[in-house]
Enzyme design. Structure first.
Site, mmCIF file in Angstrom:
data_model
loop_
_atom_site.group_PDB
_atom_site.id
_atom_site.type_symbol
_atom_site.label_atom_id
_atom_site.label_comp_id
_atom_site.label_asym_id
_atom_site.label_seq_id
_atom_site.Cartn_x
_atom_site.Cartn_y
_atom_site.Cartn_z
ATOM 1 N N GLN A 136 -4.035 -1.582 9.814
ATOM 2 C CA GLN A 136 -4.089 -3.044 9.145
ATOM 3 C C GLN A 136 -4.523 -4.141 10.142
ATOM 4 O O GLN A 136 -4.243 -4.400 11.273
ATOM 5 C CB GLN A 136 -2.567 -3.272 8.820
ATOM 6 C CG GLN A 136 -2.407 -4.580 8.176
ATOM 7 C CD GLN A 136 -3.195 -4.595 6.704
ATOM 8 O OE1 GLN A 136 -2.907 -3.457 6.024
ATOM 9 N NE2 GLN A 136 -3.896 -5.631 6.409
ATOM 10 N N LYS B 203 0.780 -1.288 0.156
ATOM 11 C CA LYS B 203 -0.020 0.142 -0.051
ATOM 12 C C LYS B 203 0.930 1.415 0.047
ATOM 13 O O LYS B 203 0.546 2.189 -0.767
ATOM 14 C CB LYS B 203 -0.915 0.120 1.169
ATOM 15 C CG LYS B 203 -1.975 -0.973 0.998
ATOM 16 C CD LYS B 203 -2.715 -1.369 2.360
ATOM 17 C CE LYS B 203 -3.738 -2.367 2.443
ATOM 18 N NZ LYS B 203 -4.356 -2.777 3.670
ATOM 19 N N ASP C 263 -10.619 3.311 5.458
ATOM 20 C CA ASP C 263 -11.069 2.149 5.460
ATOM 21 C C ASP C 263 -12.628 2.004 5.357
ATOM 22 O O ASP C 263 -13.257 0.925 4.990
ATOM 23 C CB ASP C 263 -10.731 1.319 6.500
ATOM 24 C CG ASP C 263 -9.639 -0.110 6.056
ATOM 25 O OD1 ASP C 263 -9.660 -0.264 4.898
ATOM 26 O OD2 ASP C 263 -9.258 -0.659 7.021
#
Length: 298
Positions: A98, A54, A121
């Protein structure tokens, strides 16, 4: 009898590239590169790889990022303090924690601690509520990526009968909300749905995110339907190796009108949408800043 041609392949890489190009163009118009904070706890190899990927992709698009790597034994309070600090930092536009976290950490308070305006997210309850009420907010990456993938390939869901198989908070539920917002008629099903095939055969657009290899077989698909396979399953090949396969049986390609491959379908869209969300968050933050000289100075 003439054999039906194989389904159109709804390939992810070109759709992801288009989304990343748009993110790059929009990022370049901002006063500074949008900044993504990536929080990782522990050294789980998959998490390390995902976060590294990412950060690398962010740099390619013109975003800045920083990986906040914490030790495996990090206490809950310390992780919450970091997330609070990042949420309060005006130089940070997006925050991604994460998952999964180590077993001793509860992810729910951590995700709730993220400023909803920086929740790239799309998992904060404020953003979930905004989605289901049709209001502005950051959308979960995989569901939003699915919608971008369909749009890239010219698949309109407006007025279509859509069936979603899977009810997770990460994919099934939010993609059902996005389909409703796009004027589809939506049924949300799952592995416990009685006579699942009778439900899936009603779908013009079938999205499968159940986490069970080959759950959907050709007899469960309406001829000509668009099928999006979100599943990623590892199955043995018989020679001691494993291969990736989806929740949809490969023979569905002989029935569907269009089908995403596994791998190479939805997967590339998730990271692309994460970076687009970061750009969107940055755009909104700059738009809220006061007018006048020095307005963008950090």
């Amino acid at each position: 009898m003439t054999e039906r041609p194989a389904a159109q392949v709804l390939s992810g890489p070109p759709a992801a590239a288009a989304l990343l190009d748009e993110a790059s163009r929009r990022a370049a118009r901002l006063p500074r590169p949008p900044h993504l904070a990536l929080v990782r706890v522990g050294e789980d190899p998959a998490s390390v790889s995902y976060v590294r990927g990412k950060a690398k992709k962010a740099a390619e698009v013109g975003l800045s990022s920083h990986v906040h790597a914490l030790p495996e034994a990090t206490p809950q309070a310390e992780l919450l303090a970091l997330v609070a600090a990042l949420s309060a930092d005006p130089a940070v536009d997006g925050i991604l924690v994460q998952l999964p976290l180590p077993a001793h950490l509860d992810p729910e308070p951590v995700l709730r601690a993220v400023d909803p305006a920086k929740d790239v997210d799309g998992l904060h309850p404020a953003n979930t509520g905004a989605l289901w009420n049709g209001h502005e907010g950051l959308r979960p990456c995989t569901p939003a990526g699915i919608m971008a993938l369909l749009a890239h390939h010219g698949v309109s869901v407006r007025g279509q009968r859509a069936v979603v198989v899977g009810r997770s908070a990460l994919v099934g539920r939010p993609v059902a909300g996005l389909l409703l917002n796009a004027d589809a008629t939506v049924t949300l099903a799952h592995r416990a749905t009685p006579d699942l095939g009778a439900v899936t055969r009603e779908a013009d657009v079938l999205i499968v995110a159940a986490g069970q290899a080959h759950l959907i077989t050709p007899d469960m698909v309406r001829p000509g339907a668009t099928v999006v396979d979100v599943g990623i399953n590892r199955v043995p090949t018989g020679d001691g190796r494993e291969r990736l396969t989806g929740d949809v049986h490969p023979d569905v390609a002989q029935v569907a009108g269009a089908l995403t491959p596994v791998p190479g379908g939805v997967g590339p869209m998730t990271v692309a949408q994460l970076l687009m969300n970061t750009v969107i968050a940055a755009e909104r933050q700059h738009a809220l800043m006061p007018e006048g000289p020095g307005e963008h100075v950090r």
